[in-house]
Design a protein around this motif. Structure first.
Motif, mmCIF file in Angstrom:
data_model
loop_
_atom_site.group_PDB
_atom_site.id
_atom_site.type_symbol
_atom_site.label_atom_id
_atom_site.label_comp_id
_atom_site.label_asym_id
_atom_site.label_seq_id
_atom_site.Cartn_x
_atom_site.Cartn_y
_atom_site.Cartn_z
ATOM 1 N N GLN A 1 0.832 -1.205 0.000
ATOM 2 C CA GLN A 1 0.000 0.000 0.000
ATOM 3 C C GLN A 1 0.865 1.253 0.000
ATOM 4 N N LEU A 2 1.966 1.231 0.758
ATOM 5 C CA LEU A 2 2.894 2.360 0.764
ATOM 6 C C LEU A 2 3.512 2.540 -0.614
ATOM 7 N N ILE A 3 3.880 1.451 -1.260
ATOM 8 C CA ILE A 3 4.456 1.520 -2.607
ATOM 9 C C ILE A 3 3.444 2.134 -3.570
ATOM 10 N N ASP A 4 2.171 1.722 -3.459
ATOM 11 C CA ASP A 4 1.135 2.292 -4.327
ATOM 12 C C ASP A 4 1.019 3.801 -4.135
ATOM 13 N N LYS A 5 1.074 4.260 -2.887
ATOM 14 C CA LYS A 5 0.995 5.698 -2.612
ATOM 15 C C LYS A 5 2.208 6.435 -3.167
ATOM 16 N N LEU A 6 3.395 5.846 -3.013
ATOM 17 C CA LEU A 6 4.607 6.482 -3.518
ATOM 18 C C LEU A 6 4.619 6.511 -5.043
ATOM 19 N N LEU A 7 4.045 5.499 -5.675
ATOM 20 C CA LEU A 7 3.940 5.505 -7.138
ATOM 21 C C LEU A 7 3.026 6.634 -7.606
ATOM 22 N N LEU A 8 1.946 6.877 -6.862
ATOM 23 C CA LEU A 8 1.055 7.977 -7.217
ATOM 24 C C LEU A 8 1.734 9.330 -7.077
ATOM 25 N N GLU A 9 2.728 9.419 -6.191
ATOM 26 C CA GLU A 9 3.495 10.652 -6.020
ATOM 27 C C GLU A 9 4.584 10.798 -7.076
ATOM 28 N N ARG A 10 4.672 9.798 -7.967
ATOM 29 C CA ARG A 10 5.615 9.797 -9.096
ATOM 30 C C ARG A 10 7.074 9.853 -8.648
ATOM 31 N N LEU A 11 7.389 9.140 -7.576
ATOM 32 C CA LEU A 11 8.780 9.024 -7.150
ATOM 33 C C LEU A 11 9.504 8.027 -8.044
ATOM 34 N N ALA A 12 10.806 8.175 -8.126
ATOM 35 C CA ALA A 12 11.609 7.240 -8.919
ATOM 36 C C ALA A 12 11.572 5.856 -8.269
ATOM 37 N N LEU A 13 11.655 4.808 -9.099
ATOM 38 C CA LEU A 13 11.619 3.447 -8.577
ATOM 39 C C LEU A 13 12.778 3.180 -7.625
ATOM 40 N N ALA A 14 13.940 3.746 -7.915
ATOM 41 C CA ALA A 14 15.096 3.554 -7.031
ATOM 42 C C ALA A 14 14.818 4.153 -5.656
ATOM 43 N N ALA A 15 14.157 5.299 -5.621
ATOM 44 C CA ALA A 15 13.828 5.936 -4.343
ATOM 45 C C ALA A 15 12.814 5.101 -3.572
ATOM 46 N N ILE A 16 11.811 4.574 -4.274
ATOM 47 C CA ILE A 16 10.802 3.746 -3.613
ATOM 48 C C ILE A 16 11.443 2.482 -3.051
ATOM 49 N N ALA A 17 12.348 1.879 -3.806
ATOM 50 C CA ALA A 17 13.035 0.673 -3.339
ATOM 51 C C ALA A 17 13.860 0.972 -2.094
ATOM 52 N N ARG A 18 14.535 2.114 -2.070
ATOM 53 C CA ARG A 18 15.324 2.491 -0.888
ATOM 54 C C ARG A 18 14.433 2.707 0.329
ATOM 55 N N VAL A 19 13.343 3.420 0.150
ATOM 56 C CA VAL A 19 12.472 3.768 1.278
ATOM 57 C C VAL A 19 11.786 2.529 1.853
ATOM 58 N N THR A 20 11.309 1.644 0.986
ATOM 59 C CA THR A 20 10.530 0.498 1.449
ATOM 60 C C THR A 20 11.374 -0.739 1.755
ATOM 61 N N GLY A 21 12.600 -0.781 1.260
ATOM 62 C CA GLY A 21 13.466 -1.930 1.532
ATOM 63 C C GLY A 21 13.234 -3.117 0.617
ATOM 64 N N VAL A 22 12.531 -2.921 -0.489
ATOM 65 C CA VAL A 22 12.344 -4.009 -1.451
ATOM 66 C C VAL A 22 13.420 -3.893 -2.527
ATOM 67 N N SER A 23 13.623 -4.971 -3.262
ATOM 68 C CA SER A 23 14.625 -4.929 -4.326
ATOM 69 C C SER A 23 14.059 -4.198 -5.539
ATOM 70 N N GLN A 24 14.933 -3.597 -6.315
ATOM 71 C CA GLN A 24 14.494 -2.897 -7.519
ATOM 72 C C GLN A 24 13.897 -3.878 -8.524
#
Length: 98
Positions: A48-71
């Motif tokens: 759900q956090l990833i979905d919200k960050l995607l709506l904010e149009r953050l870069a995938l690398a930034a989302i991976a860093r923030v959430t701790g998932v692999s790119q």
């Protein structure tokens, strides 16, 4: 050892992971698994956090860093979301007054 899916005891060794851990396969249901796996499925709260960050149009690398998932996992998740979205839009005619 029991199968995590069907709890069967018909387990055979089925090679190794790329990390060197032994892989097993259930002969009853075909499920492949690793005993004492260190990697767990991504939680719904993280998705759900990833979905919200995607709506904010953050870069995938930034989302991976923030959430701790692999790119790599994140790219597959985004691709899956893309293919699940409808590609056609239904437009209805507006009634004209007068």
């Amino acid at each position: 050892m029991n199968c995590p899916k069907c709890q069967s005891t018909q387990i055979i060794k089925y090679g190794h992971t790329h990390y060197g851990k032994p892989r097993f396969r259930c002969q009853a249901c075909g499920r492949q698994f690793v005993e004492d796996a260190t990697r767990q499925p991504i939680e719904d709260a993280t998705r759900q956090l990833i979905d919200k960050l995607l709506l904010e149009r953050l870069a995938l690398a930034a989302i991976a860093r923030v959430t701790g998932v692999s790119q790599r996992w994140l790219q597959m998740y985004v691709n899956q979301k893309f293919y699940q979205t409808p590609k056609t839009i239904e437009v209805t005619q507006k009634n004209q007054v007068g």
